[in-house]
Design an enzyme around this catalytic site. Structure first.
Site, PDB file in Angstrom:
ATOM      1  N   ASN A 110       0.950  45.832 -28.608  1.00  0.00           N
ATOM      2  CA  ASN A 110      -0.332  45.654 -29.305  1.00  0.00           C
ATOM      3  C   ASN A 110      -0.777  44.199 -29.197  1.00  0.00           C
ATOM      4  OD1 ASN A 110       0.810  44.109 -31.620  1.00  0.00           O
ATOM      5  ND2 ASN A 110       1.924  46.015 -31.911  1.00  0.00           N
ATOM      6  N   LYS A 153      10.588  53.030 -11.842  1.00  0.00           N
ATOM      7  CA  LYS A 153       9.144  52.887 -12.043  1.00  0.00           C
ATOM      8  C   LYS A 153       8.444  54.241 -11.799  1.00  0.00           C
ATOM      9  CE  LYS A 153       5.180  50.381 -10.302  1.00  0.00           C
ATOM     10  NZ  LYS A 153       4.632  49.668  -9.157  1.00  0.00           N
ATOM     11  N   ASP A 203      10.671  52.416 -39.954  1.00  0.00           N
ATOM     12  CA  ASP A 203       9.815  51.491 -40.697  1.00  0.00           C
ATOM     13  C   ASP A 203      10.726  50.425 -41.308  1.00  0.00           C
ATOM     14  OD1 ASP A 203       8.232  50.152 -42.669  1.00  0.00           O
ATOM     15  OD2 ASP A 203       6.791  51.789 -42.510  1.00  0.00           O
ATOM     16  N   PHE A 262       2.247  43.224 -44.643  1.00  0.00           N
ATOM     17  CA  PHE A 262       0.877  42.966 -44.190  1.00  0.00           C
ATOM     18  C   PHE A 262       0.221  44.316 -43.888  1.00  0.00           C
ATOM     19  CE2 PHE A 262      -0.229  38.493 -43.317  1.00  0.00           C
ATOM     20  CZ  PHE A 262       0.929  37.902 -43.766  1.00  0.00           C
TER      21      PHE A 262
HETATM   22  O1  C5P Z   1       2.365  51.156 -42.189  1.00  0.00           O
HETATM   23  P1  C5P Z   1       1.874  49.925 -41.528  1.00  0.00           P
HETATM   24  O2  C5P Z   1       2.361  49.778 -40.127  1.00  0.00           O
HETATM   25  O3  C5P Z   1       0.398  49.702 -41.616  1.00  0.00           O
HETATM   26  O4  C5P Z   1       2.522  48.763 -42.424  1.00  0.00           O
HETATM   27  C1  C5P Z   1       2.390  47.439 -42.087  1.00  0.00           C
HETATM   28  C2  C5P Z   1       3.518  46.635 -42.677  1.00  0.00           C
HETATM   29  O5  C5P Z   1       4.759  47.291 -42.455  1.00  0.00           O
HETATM   30  C3  C5P Z   1       3.653  45.305 -42.029  1.00  0.00           C
HETATM   31  O6  C5P Z   1       4.158  44.412 -42.992  1.00  0.00           O
HETATM   32  C4  C5P Z   1       4.662  45.561 -40.920  1.00  0.00           C
HETATM   33  O7  C5P Z   1       5.360  44.378 -40.547  1.00  0.00           O
HETATM   34  C5  C5P Z   1       5.582  46.566 -41.558  1.00  0.00           C
HETATM   35  N1  C5P Z   1       6.166  47.556 -40.613  1.00  0.00           N
HETATM   36  C6  C5P Z   1       7.507  47.534 -40.344  1.00  0.00           C
HETATM   37  N2  C5P Z   1       8.069  48.475 -39.496  1.00  0.00           N
HETATM   38  C7  C5P Z   1       7.290  49.419 -38.934  1.00  0.00           C
HETATM   39  C8  C5P Z   1       5.914  49.453 -39.203  1.00  0.00           C
HETATM   40  C9  C5P Z   1       5.374  48.493 -40.037  1.00  0.00           C
HETATM   41  O8  C5P Z   1       8.234  46.648 -40.845  1.00  0.00           O
HETATM   42  N3  C5P Z   1       7.833  50.309 -38.123  1.00  0.00           N
END
Ligand code: C5P
Length: 396
Positions: free
Chosen positions: A209, A288, A305, A322
């Site tokens: 991203n 590839k 997460d 965030f």
């Molecule tokens: O759910 P979302 O991706 O919008 O949440 C954003 C927050 O969760 C950010 O603080 C991001 O660093 C954290 N995050 C994480 N691991 C993930 C997805 C998001 O730590 N797989």
């Protein structure tokens, strides 16, 4: 925080903003500081030493080898005397000299010789500020913990508009006061994730991203400056960081997760700034992928997460997330605060090119029974204010 009895060496270099050094000297003296002004030769074309001498009540220095001063207050003594070296305005040339450790005049020499913190208030044409060379130099200075004050954006003396205006003297004084503020996060351990992650598709391709890591790196520097012990787990970004930060580089969300769990135990605060890829390709192709087929379907698996895992632990640290959103900012941010069991969430709009890979950010912070909005400002400045807010919430 008071500046009373602080010894400040004010370096003045040759830019049109040099005339503002007079007001800056006056304000510092008003705060009770002792100010000794060092001017470069070019600075004297913009403002006379006599003006700054009258305002500071001290002889202004500009010669590296000055028979009149060398015995009493040579460059080494001046470097030792300083509690802070403040260069305002700091031209592109001075910043380049600092970045490369050059010592060919009094100001650059004493910057190299001092153990005091160095703060610079850059001032230059917007094109010069945005040039790759200046950007590289600023990265180096930031990595060395030089405090960077501004610059502001707006109309410039050269007739152009953009970033490069020196901060106003009052704003510089406000920031300098902060430098002498007590280290509010002393003895605190902070873990920060930053940047994007890369999820390999095959040996040469990945999913990722637009995150640049700038916000997370700014948070790490601000936490360091507040006295914390900082570990930064960074995805692939082209940023440098102060050596005092324990930096761990990772590529994938899975490795970021592992490294966070390995380092979380003794942490007081966890700040998840990283834009973690929500999904990864189910398999990484060993070779590839060839473009033989007209259509290609990638099968994706959800990544762990990281933040929710940390916030779900029984002895969890203070957890800050965030939320980058293109719409319904408050609604989604508050939802995440609750669903991920966070102590604080920092929401930033990322519609219309805002937020990602920009120098500035606009933020709204939410916690259980309160919120605070931050107007658009450089990420470094916002990070400083956020770290203060986090400190307020954790120090009771
Ligand atoms: O759910 P979302 O991706 O919008 O949440 C954003 C927050 O969760 C950010 O603080 C991001 O660093 C954290 N995050 C994480 N691991 C993930 C997805 C998001 O730590 N797989």
């Amino acid at each position: 925080m008071s500046l009373k009895n602080k010894n400040i060496v004010l370096g003045v270099t040759g830019g049109i903003a040099a005339y503002k050094a007079a007001e800056l000297t006056r304000l510092l003296i008003k705060e009770g500081s002792k100010v000794r002004v060092v001017m470069t030769e070019a600075a004297q074309a913009f403002i006379t030493p006599l003006t700054l001498q009258a305002l500071s009540g001290e002889a202004v220095r500009s010669e590296l080898f000055d028979p009149a001063h060398e015995a009493a207050m040579g460059h080494i003594e001046l470097a030792r005397w300083a509690d802070l070296v403040l260069v305002a305005p700091a031209t592109a040339n001075l910043l380049a000299k600092l970045a490369h450790g050059r010592a060919d005049d009094l100001l650059s020499t004493l910057c190299l010789a001092t153990e005091a913190p160095i703060a610079v208030a850059p001032a230059m044409n917007q094109q010069m500020w945005q040039s790759d060379a200046t950007k590289d130099n600023m990265k180096r200075l930031q990595a060395r913990n030089v405090v960077i004050l501004g610059p502001d954006s707006g109309d410039q003396a050269c007739g152009e508009t953009g970033p490069g205006r020196m901060l106003e003297p009052a704003a510089i004084v406000a920031r300098i006061k902060n430098e002498f503020a007590p280290k509010r996060l002393e003895n605190k351990r902070i873990l920060i994730t930053a940047g994007p992650t890369r999820e390999p598709i095959d040996p040469v391709r990945y999913l990722s991203n637009r995150s640049s890591g700038k916000m997370g790196f700014a948070m790490a520097i601000a936490a360091l400056q507040a006295g914390a012990e900082v570990t930064l787990i960074a995805g692939p970004v082209s940023l440098e960081i102060n050596k005092a930060v324990n930096r761990i580089n990772v590529e994938t969300a899975a490795t970021m997760h592992t490294k966070v769990i390995e380092n979380i135990d003794s942490c007081d605060i966890f700040i998840a700034t990283a834009a973690v890829s929500d999904y990864r390709p189910e398999f990484m192709e060993a070779q590839k992928i060839k473009k033989d087929a007209d259509q290609l379907t990638l099968s994706l698996t959800k990544n762990p997460d990281i933040l929710a895992d940390v916030a779900g632990r029984s002895s969890k640290p203070f957890c800050v997330g965030f939320a980058a959103e293109t719409q319904n900012l408050e609604h989604y941010a508050r939802q995440k605060l609750i669903s991920k069991n966070l102590d604080m969430i920092i929401a930033n709009p990322v519609d219309n090119g805002r937020g990602f890979d920009q120098e500035d950010n606009t933020l709204h912070v939410f916690w259980k029974d309160g919120d605070k909005a931050f107007a658009t400002a450089p990420k470094t400045e916002l990070a400083r204010q956020l770290i203060h807010l986090i400190a307020e919430h954790t120090l009771n």
